[in-house]
Scaffold this motif. Sequence first.
Motif, PDB file in Angstrom:
ATOM      1  N   UNK A   1       0.801  -1.221   0.000  1.00 58.78           N
ATOM      2  CA  UNK A   1       0.000   0.000   0.000  1.00 58.78           C
ATOM      3  C   UNK A   1       0.835   1.273   0.000  1.00 58.78           C
ATOM      4  N   UNK A   2       2.151   1.155   0.227  1.00 61.05           N
ATOM      5  CA  UNK A   2       2.978   2.360   0.360  1.00 61.05           C
ATOM      6  C   UNK A   2       4.256   2.284  -0.459  1.00 61.05           C
ATOM      7  N   UNK A   3       4.662   3.434  -0.998  1.00 65.73           N
ATOM      8  CA  UNK A   3       6.008   3.595  -1.530  1.00 65.73           C
ATOM      9  C   UNK A   3       6.917   3.924  -0.350  1.00 65.73           C
ATOM     10  N   UNK A   4       8.112   3.348  -0.346  1.00 70.82           N
ATOM     11  CA  UNK A   4       9.048   3.577   0.757  1.00 70.82           C
ATOM     12  C   UNK A   4      10.341   4.169   0.200  1.00 70.82           C
ATOM     13  N   UNK A   5      10.774   5.275   0.803  1.00 70.17           N
ATOM     14  CA  UNK A   5      11.997   5.965   0.390  1.00 70.17           C
ATOM     15  C   UNK A   5      12.914   6.125   1.598  1.00 70.17           C
ATOM     16  N   UNK A   6      14.202   5.848   1.390  1.00 68.16           N
ATOM     17  CA  UNK A   6      15.205   6.021   2.439  1.00 68.16           C
ATOM     18  C   UNK A   6      16.161   7.131   2.012  1.00 68.16           C
ATOM     19  N   UNK A   7      16.427   8.069   2.911  1.00 71.51           N
ATOM     20  CA  UNK A   7      17.354   9.168   2.644  1.00 71.51           C
ATOM     21  C   UNK A   7      18.593   9.001   3.508  1.00 71.51           C
ATOM     22  N   UNK A   8      19.772   9.057   2.865  1.00 70.20           N
ATOM     23  CA  UNK A   8      21.052   9.067   3.565  1.00 70.20           C
ATOM     24  C   UNK A   8      21.603  10.482   3.511  1.00 70.20           C
ATOM     25  N   UNK A   9      21.893  11.066   4.672  1.00 64.10           N
ATOM     26  CA  UNK A   9      22.408  12.436   4.758  1.00 64.10           C
ATOM     27  C   UNK A   9      23.833  12.398   5.286  1.00 64.10           C
ATOM     28  N   UNK A  10      24.741  13.068   4.564  1.00 64.25           N
ATOM     29  CA  UNK A  10      26.134  13.162   4.990  1.00 64.25           C
ATOM     30  C   UNK A  10      26.742  14.444   4.484  1.00 64.25           C
ATOM     31  N   UNK A  11      27.553  15.136   5.297  1.00 64.14           N
ATOM     32  CA  UNK A  11      28.084  16.424   4.888  1.00 64.14           C
ATOM     33  C   UNK A  11      26.939  17.385   4.621  1.00 64.14           C
ATOM     34  N   UNK A  12      27.045  18.236   3.595  1.00 67.45           N
ATOM     35  CA  UNK A  12      25.976  19.191   3.286  1.00 67.45           C
ATOM     36  C   UNK A  12      24.977  18.644   2.274  1.00 67.45           C
ATOM     37  N   UNK A  13      24.935  17.342   2.063  1.00 68.90           N
ATOM     38  CA  UNK A  13      24.095  16.788   0.998  1.00 68.90           C
ATOM     39  C   UNK A  13      23.352  15.542   1.454  1.00 68.90           C
ATOM     40  N   UNK A  14      22.364  15.161   0.645  1.00 67.79           N
ATOM     41  CA  UNK A  14      21.646  13.913   0.889  1.00 67.79           C
ATOM     42  C   UNK A  14      21.288  13.276  -0.444  1.00 67.79           C
ATOM     43  N   UNK A  15      21.070  11.968  -0.413  1.00 68.88           N
ATOM     44  CA  UNK A  15      20.571  11.226  -1.569  1.00 68.88           C
ATOM     45  C   UNK A  15      19.373  10.402  -1.135  1.00 68.88           C
ATOM     46  N   UNK A  16      18.440  10.183  -2.070  1.00 67.83           N
ATOM     47  CA  UNK A  16      17.210   9.458  -1.777  1.00 67.83           C
ATOM     48  C   UNK A  16      17.190   8.143  -2.549  1.00 67.83           C
ATOM     49  N   UNK A  17      16.670   7.106  -1.907  1.00 66.32           N
ATOM     50  CA  UNK A  17      16.644   5.765  -2.496  1.00 66.32           C
ATOM     51  C   UNK A  17      15.243   5.179  -2.315  1.00 66.32           C
ATOM     52  N   UNK A  18      14.640   4.765  -3.433  1.00 67.87           N
ATOM     53  CA  UNK A  18      13.312   4.145  -3.392  1.00 67.87           C
ATOM     54  C   UNK A  18      13.483   2.632  -3.324  1.00 67.87           C
ATOM     55  N   UNK A  19      12.899   2.024  -2.285  1.00 64.20           N
ATOM     56  CA  UNK A  19      13.087   0.597  -2.064  1.00 64.20           C
ATOM     57  C   UNK A  19      12.216  -0.241  -2.991  1.00 64.20           C
ATOM     58  N   UNK A  20      12.695  -1.464  -3.270  1.00 67.46           N
ATOM     59  CA  UNK A  20      11.984  -2.374  -4.161  1.00 67.46           C
ATOM     60  C   UNK A  20      11.236  -3.465  -3.406  1.00 67.46           C
ATOM     61  N   UNK A  21      11.104  -3.301  -2.096  1.00 68.85           N
ATOM     62  CA  UNK A  21      10.461  -4.326  -1.273  1.00 68.85           C
ATOM     63  C   UNK A  21      11.410  -4.935  -0.272  1.00 68.85           C
ATOM     64  N   UNK A  22      12.695  -4.602  -0.375  1.00 69.35           N
ATOM     65  CA  UNK A  22      13.697  -5.125   0.554  1.00 69.35           C
ATOM     66  C   UNK A  22      13.515  -4.497   1.935  1.00 69.35           C
ATOM     67  N   UNK A  23      13.837  -5.263   2.969  1.00 67.13           N
ATOM     68  CA  UNK A  23      13.709  -4.764   4.340  1.00 67.13           C
ATOM     69  C   UNK A  23      15.034  -4.798   5.101  1.00 67.13           C
ATOM     70  N   UNK A  24      16.128  -5.102   4.410  1.00 67.38           N
ATOM     71  CA  UNK A  24      17.434  -5.074   5.063  1.00 67.38           C
ATOM     72  C   UNK A  24      18.526  -5.072   4.002  1.00 67.38           C
ATOM     73  N   UNK A  25      19.726  -4.669   4.403  1.00 72.91           N
ATOM     74  CA  UNK A  25      20.851  -4.651   3.476  1.00 72.91           C
ATOM     75  C   UNK A  25      21.981  -3.799   4.017  1.00 72.91           C
TER      76      UNK A  25
END
Length: 207
Positions: free
Chosen positions: A117-141
């Motif tokens: 029912x939901x799209x899930x996005x993970x954001x990694x923030x480091x220094x003055x920047x961040x990147x976003x990652x859309x998950x494919x159904x994985x729950x660990x890694x």
Amino acid sequence: MKFSSLVPSVVAAAGVVVASSAFSPAQAALTSLGTCSTSNLQGAELCEGAFKDNDSSSLVNDNKLFGIDTWSQLFKVDSSSGVDGGLNVTADTYDEEEEEKEAISGTWSLADVDFNTSNIMVVLKGGPSFSAYKLNGATSGRWNTDGVVNGGDNPGPGLSHVTVYQAPKDIQNAEPVPEPLTILGSATALGIGGLLKRQQSKKNNKA
């Protein structure tokens, strides 16, 4: 106070309100540095970034990351390791050049999310920047900070936080349920087709 002296004051006040609203700063558009990769977060199917900014719900929605503007924050770990709700982040490699020895890689796991029912996005923030990652159904890694940059635009700064966002999936993409009349019409067509075949078969047998 006379009405004639009141009018200019009201007009002037209105002008201040209009001017302040007209020149209020708009949300800045993010510009991707193109440094991210799905290999930075195991289990990601798409990535966007790096962006020189600090992520927030309003920022990711205003910029429609992955074409979505209904993201809401679900979990956040404000360091390179920790637990918040269903998010668990661990660190195993550190940047020895940084005084705070922030981690540059580790593992992650996620619970209490529904990919149906939901799209899930993970954001990694480091220094003055961040990147976003859309998950494919994985729950660990595993994760690493090669997809974000430090103040000198070099990849691999220490991780400052991990944020998980969720957004409802578009139900318009679901398979439409046939209406009763459509089902009835299909059944009628099949019945007529079967009747014609039987009649033709009888004619062939008589011949």
